[in-house]
Write a protein that holds these residues in place. Sequence first.
Motif, short mmCIF file in Angstrom:
data_model
loop_
_atom_site.label_atom_id
_atom_site.label_comp_id
_atom_site.label_asym_id
_atom_site.label_seq_id
_atom_site.Cartn_x
_atom_site.Cartn_y
_atom_site.Cartn_z
N LEU A 1 0.83 -1.21 0.00
CA LEU A 1 0.00 0.00 0.00
C LEU A 1 0.86 1.26 0.00
N LYS A 2 1.96 1.23 0.73
CA LYS A 2 2.87 2.39 0.74
C LYS A 2 3.47 2.61 -0.65
N ASP A 3 3.86 1.53 -1.31
CA ASP A 3 4.44 1.66 -2.66
C ASP A 3 3.41 2.24 -3.63
N TRP A 4 2.17 1.78 -3.55
CA TRP A 4 1.14 2.31 -4.44
C TRP A 4 0.84 3.78 -4.14
N ALA A 5 0.89 4.14 -2.85
CA ALA A 5 0.66 5.55 -2.49
C ALA A 5 1.76 6.44 -3.07
N GLN B 1 3.19 6.00 -5.77
CA GLN B 1 2.97 6.10 -7.21
C GLN B 1 1.68 6.84 -7.56
N GLY B 2 1.09 7.51 -6.56
CA GLY B 2 -0.03 8.40 -6.83
C GLY B 2 -1.41 7.87 -6.54
N LEU B 3 -1.53 6.66 -5.97
CA LEU B 3 -2.85 6.12 -5.67
C LEU B 3 -3.30 6.57 -4.29
N MET B 4 -4.59 6.85 -4.15
CA MET B 4 -5.18 7.18 -2.87
C MET B 4 -5.65 5.88 -2.22
N VAL B 5 -5.38 5.74 -0.93
CA VAL B 5 -5.73 4.52 -0.20
C VAL B 5 -6.92 4.82 0.70
N SER C 1 -15.25 12.07 -2.25
CA SER C 1 -14.80 12.81 -3.43
C SER C 1 -13.60 12.15 -4.11
N LEU C 2 -12.95 11.21 -3.41
CA LEU C 2 -11.77 10.55 -3.97
C LEU C 2 -12.13 9.45 -4.98
N ALA C 3 -13.42 9.21 -5.19
CA ALA C 3 -13.85 8.07 -6.00
C ALA C 3 -13.31 8.11 -7.41
N THR C 4 -13.12 9.29 -7.98
CA THR C 4 -12.67 9.39 -9.37
C THR C 4 -11.16 9.44 -9.50
N ASP C 5 -10.44 9.45 -8.38
CA ASP C 5 -8.98 9.46 -8.41
C ASP C 5 -8.44 8.03 -8.54
N PRO C 6 -7.16 7.89 -8.90
CA PRO C 6 -6.54 6.55 -8.80
C PRO C 6 -6.69 6.05 -7.37
N LEU C 7 -7.28 4.87 -7.22
CA LEU C 7 -7.79 4.49 -5.90
C LEU C 7 -7.47 3.04 -5.55
#
Length: 319
Positions: free
Chosen positions: A234-238, A240-244, A259-265
């Motif tokens: 999860l830290k690695d994905w964060a 790289q720009g993903l919201m957790v 509101s984060l639903a449309t972001d990389p998630l």
Amino acid sequence: MAGNSQRRGAMRKPGTKKGAVVGSGGQRRKGLEGKGPTPPASMRPNHPAKKRADAARRQEAARQQRARAAGNQPETIAGRNPVAECLRAGVPATALYVALGIDADDRVRDAVGLAAERGISVLEVARTELDKITQGALHQGLALQVPPFDYAHPDDLLTAAEETGRPPLLVALDGVTDPRNLGAVIRSAAAFGAHGVVIPQRRSAGMTAVAWRTSAGTAARIPVAMATNLTRTLKDWAKQGLMVVGLDADGSVELDDLSLATDPLVIVVGSEGRGLSRLVRENCDATVSIPMAAGVESLNASVAAGVLLAEVARRRRLR
């Protein structure tokens, strides 16, 4: 008693007479008796079908031995209903075992027909051998051999998501130990456009036949990865720009305000009992709760994941 020698006075000891005797001794009657039904081709000595069946059994035994040596043994599903359901759901299998002399009903005929259509080896075995294969389980004369699941690497999920040109949507399971919940989450993830599911290596349900069956075969269409350390992944994905975002009954934000639903998630689903673990919760950018009617404590993990995924998919369609 006269002997068979031409010498004068030759005698034969009692009970040693050779050659023809009076009558057939019952041999003709025995020759006219039926020998029972013709055995199946796979049981006739030296028949090509028996040689093929024996070769298939040897290959399956060798494959199981290799799997045991690698510490990754295949799973055996026992029982007419479970076997038929697995085959209908498209669960990958390497062999269908059918007990000799089985009373074939619709489930047996369906299982054999589906296995033949998919090129799965159908092996007739004695009931004693099937008892050993299923380790004494109630098999009802039918068992299915399922190979170990081929997990993807977590990095492959993100790579595949980025290639679609859409914002990545991944699902992580934190300590979900019920394979039925795992299968249901995979089914929801596939239905609502997620790009993959990741599970931790420890304290988590794996892709067993039960999970396969619950996913209704969708595990063949969406990659499932296994992470050695879920928190690190999860830290690695964060980075790289993903919201957790973690599912939690006492979340920092309600589902209606996500509101984060449309972001990389990345959506994180906690265990059936205790929810999110401490380390995973600390690495979430937000925790989301699902509004419910009074008197209802919480939803099943897979149901909650389906509700959240459906809302994310709805917001992305309206974007």
